[in-house]
Write a protein that holds these residues in place. Structure first.
Motif, PDB file in Angstrom:
ATOM      1  N   ILE A 101      -3.227  -7.560   7.442  1.00  0.00           N
ATOM      2  CA  ILE A 101      -1.890  -8.133   7.633  1.00  0.00           C
ATOM      3  C   ILE A 101      -1.992  -9.529   8.236  1.00  0.00           C
ATOM      4  N   ASN A 102      -2.919  -9.713   9.167  1.00  0.00           N
ATOM      5  CA  ASN A 102      -3.124 -11.049   9.735  1.00  0.00           C
ATOM      6  C   ASN A 102      -3.525 -12.045   8.661  1.00  0.00           C
ATOM      7  N   LEU A 103      -4.361 -11.613   7.725  1.00  0.00           N
ATOM      8  CA  LEU A 103      -4.759 -12.486   6.624  1.00  0.00           C
ATOM      9  C   LEU A 103      -3.539 -12.875   5.788  1.00  0.00           C
ATOM     10  N   VAL A 104      -2.741 -11.895   5.409  1.00  0.00           N
ATOM     11  CA  VAL A 104      -1.554 -12.161   4.601  1.00  0.00           C
ATOM     12  C   VAL A 104      -0.620 -13.114   5.341  1.00  0.00           C
ATOM     13  N   SER A 105      -0.440 -12.891   6.621  1.00  0.00           N
ATOM     14  CA  SER A 105       0.417 -13.758   7.426  1.00  0.00           C
ATOM     15  C   SER A 105      -0.117 -15.188   7.443  1.00  0.00           C
ATOM     16  N   SER A 106      -1.421 -15.339   7.587  1.00  0.00           N
ATOM     17  CA  SER A 106      -2.010 -16.683   7.657  1.00  0.00           C
ATOM     18  C   SER A 106      -1.937 -17.414   6.323  1.00  0.00           C
ATOM     19  N   LEU A 107      -1.926 -16.692   5.217  1.00  0.00           N
ATOM     20  CA  LEU A 107      -1.840 -17.313   3.893  1.00  0.00           C
ATOM     21  C   LEU A 107      -0.433 -17.817   3.585  1.00  0.00           C
ATOM     22  N   GLY A 108       0.558 -17.222   4.211  1.00  0.00           N
ATOM     23  CA  GLY A 108       1.941 -17.649   4.018  1.00  0.00           C
ATOM     24  C   GLY A 108       2.575 -17.102   2.754  1.00  0.00           C
ATOM     25  N   ASN A 109       3.893 -16.957   2.801  1.00  0.00           N
ATOM     26  CA  ASN A 109       4.681 -16.435   1.682  1.00  0.00           C
ATOM     27  C   ASN A 109       4.026 -15.205   1.071  1.00  0.00           C
ATOM     28  N   GLY A 110       3.629 -14.298   1.947  1.00  0.00           N
ATOM     29  CA  GLY A 110       2.938 -13.105   1.489  1.00  0.00           C
ATOM     30  C   GLY A 110       3.633 -11.832   1.916  1.00  0.00           C
ATOM     31  N   PHE A 111       3.193 -10.760   1.350  1.00  0.00           N
ATOM     32  CA  PHE A 111       3.721  -9.441   1.668  1.00  0.00           C
ATOM     33  C   PHE A 111       2.601  -8.443   1.471  1.00  0.00           C
ATOM     34  N   ILE A 112       2.814  -7.227   1.942  1.00  0.00           N
ATOM     35  CA  ILE A 112       1.828  -6.177   1.710  1.00  0.00           C
ATOM     36  C   ILE A 112       2.437  -5.130   0.789  1.00  0.00           C
ATOM     37  N   TYR A 113       1.606  -4.590  -0.065  1.00  0.00           N
ATOM     38  CA  TYR A 113       1.936  -3.443  -0.916  1.00  0.00           C
ATOM     39  C   TYR A 113       1.055  -2.302  -0.435  1.00  0.00           C
ATOM     40  N   TRP A 114       1.643  -1.332   0.237  1.00  0.00           N
ATOM     41  CA  TRP A 114       0.867  -0.222   0.775  1.00  0.00           C
ATOM     42  C   TRP A 114       1.270   1.059   0.078  1.00  0.00           C
ATOM     43  N   HIS A 115       0.324   1.979  -0.014  1.00  0.00           N
ATOM     44  CA  HIS A 115       0.662   3.287  -0.581  1.00  0.00           C
ATOM     45  C   HIS A 115       1.670   3.952   0.333  1.00  0.00           C
ATOM     46  N   TYR A 116       2.720   4.474  -0.262  1.00  0.00           N
ATOM     47  CA  TYR A 116       3.854   4.946   0.530  1.00  0.00           C
ATOM     48  C   TYR A 116       3.503   6.082   1.484  1.00  0.00           C
ATOM     49  N   THR A 117       2.576   6.961   1.100  1.00  0.00           N
ATOM     50  CA  THR A 117       2.246   8.072   1.995  1.00  0.00           C
ATOM     51  C   THR A 117       1.569   7.569   3.270  1.00  0.00           C
ATOM     52  N   VAL A 118       0.819   6.494   3.150  1.00  0.00           N
ATOM     53  CA  VAL A 118       0.172   5.902   4.327  1.00  0.00           C
ATOM     54  C   VAL A 118       1.235   5.279   5.235  1.00  0.00           C
ATOM     55  N   LEU A 119       2.216   4.611   4.649  1.00  0.00           N
ATOM     56  CA  LEU A 119       3.282   4.015   5.454  1.00  0.00           C
ATOM     57  C   LEU A 119       4.089   5.085   6.183  1.00  0.00           C
ATOM     58  N   LEU A 120       4.369   6.184   5.509  1.00  0.00           N
ATOM     59  CA  LEU A 120       5.123   7.260   6.152  1.00  0.00           C
ATOM     60  C   LEU A 120       4.324   7.899   7.285  1.00  0.00           C
ATOM     61  N   ALA A 121       3.025   8.041   7.087  1.00  0.00           N
ATOM     62  CA  ALA A 121       2.171   8.663   8.107  1.00  0.00           C
ATOM     63  C   ALA A 121       1.810   7.691   9.233  1.00  0.00           C
ATOM     64  N   THR A 122       1.854   6.388   8.934  1.00  0.00           N
ATOM     65  CA  THR A 122       1.452   5.371   9.915  1.00  0.00           C
ATOM     66  C   THR A 122       2.515   4.274   9.957  1.00  0.00           C
ATOM     67  N   PRO A 123       3.684   4.567  10.523  1.00  0.00           N
ATOM     68  CA  PRO A 123       4.769   3.581  10.527  1.00  0.00           C
ATOM     69  C   PRO A 123       4.441   2.314  11.320  1.00  0.00           C
ATOM     70  N   GLY A 124       3.409   2.351  12.139  1.00  0.00           N
ATOM     71  CA  GLY A 124       2.989   1.161  12.871  1.00  0.00           C
ATOM     72  C   GLY A 124       2.575   0.031  11.943  1.00  0.00           C
ATOM     73  N   ILE A 125       2.172   0.356  10.726  1.00  0.00           N
ATOM     74  CA  ILE A 125       1.817  -0.675   9.748  1.00  0.00           C
ATOM     75  C   ILE A 125       3.038  -1.552   9.463  1.00  0.00           C
TER      76      ILE A 125
END
Length: 167
Positions: A101-125
């Motif tokens: 995420i730090n890499l994406v932030s530093s590149l600018g105009n970026g976003f993350i595409y994460w597998h939804y089950t990981v996001l649900l299990a790890t909302p800190g992402i």
């Protein structure tokens, strides 16, 4: 020049595979956003060809590139500082997702595409990404309940194989 081999001998035999530019022009005509994934390129130089087609079609605001390769993302950003690019991942350990995420932030105009089950299990992402002004997308969500839960977490793009009804 490529054709679908399964169409040989059918009424759509003459149908050809569209070029990326033809696809972009069609998407512009019908008002559809495009999420091309950068993978399996012959060489990183092919990325410039894709970028050129996006500008030729006037689809800069409707095209959101994605890749699972951090080197392709860095290369892409070195070529173009305007177009959106997202990182595909499914990592769940804190050190790994923070680094990405730090890499994406530093590149600018970026976003993350994460597998939804990981996001649900790890909302800190989601929390970590949003705190760094990185939009969060989820893939591939094929049920309404999960889509609703993701939206409540702060996920603002959802990829699905079906039409979701979440409102």
């Amino acid at each position: 020049a490529l054709k679908y081999t399964e169409n040989i001998g059918t009424i759509v035999e003459s149908t050809k595979i569209p070029t990326f530019l033809e696809l972009l022009n069609y998407c512009k005509q019908v008002g559809v956003r495009v999420y091309p994934e950068i993978k399996g390129v012959r060489a990183q130089a092919d990325i410039q060809l894709m970028i050129d087609d996006v500008y030729a079609a006037g689809m800069e605001k409707e095209t959101f590139f994605q890749s699972g390769s951090t080197s392709n993302m860095r290369y892409f950003r070195g070529l173009d500082g305007f177009l959106s690019i997202g990182l595909l991942s499914a990592v769940s350990d804190q050190a790994s997702y923070e680094t990405l995420i730090n890499l994406v932030s530093s590149l600018g105009n970026g976003f993350i595409y994460w597998h939804y089950t990981v996001l649900l299990a790890t909302p800190g992402i989601v929390t970590y990404a949003r705190a760094r002004n990185v939009d969060v997308s989820a893939w591939t969500v094929d049920n309404n309940d999960s889509a609703k839960e993701l939206m409540l977490l702060g996920v603002n793009k959802i990829m699905s194989n079906i039409q979701l009804r979440v409102l």
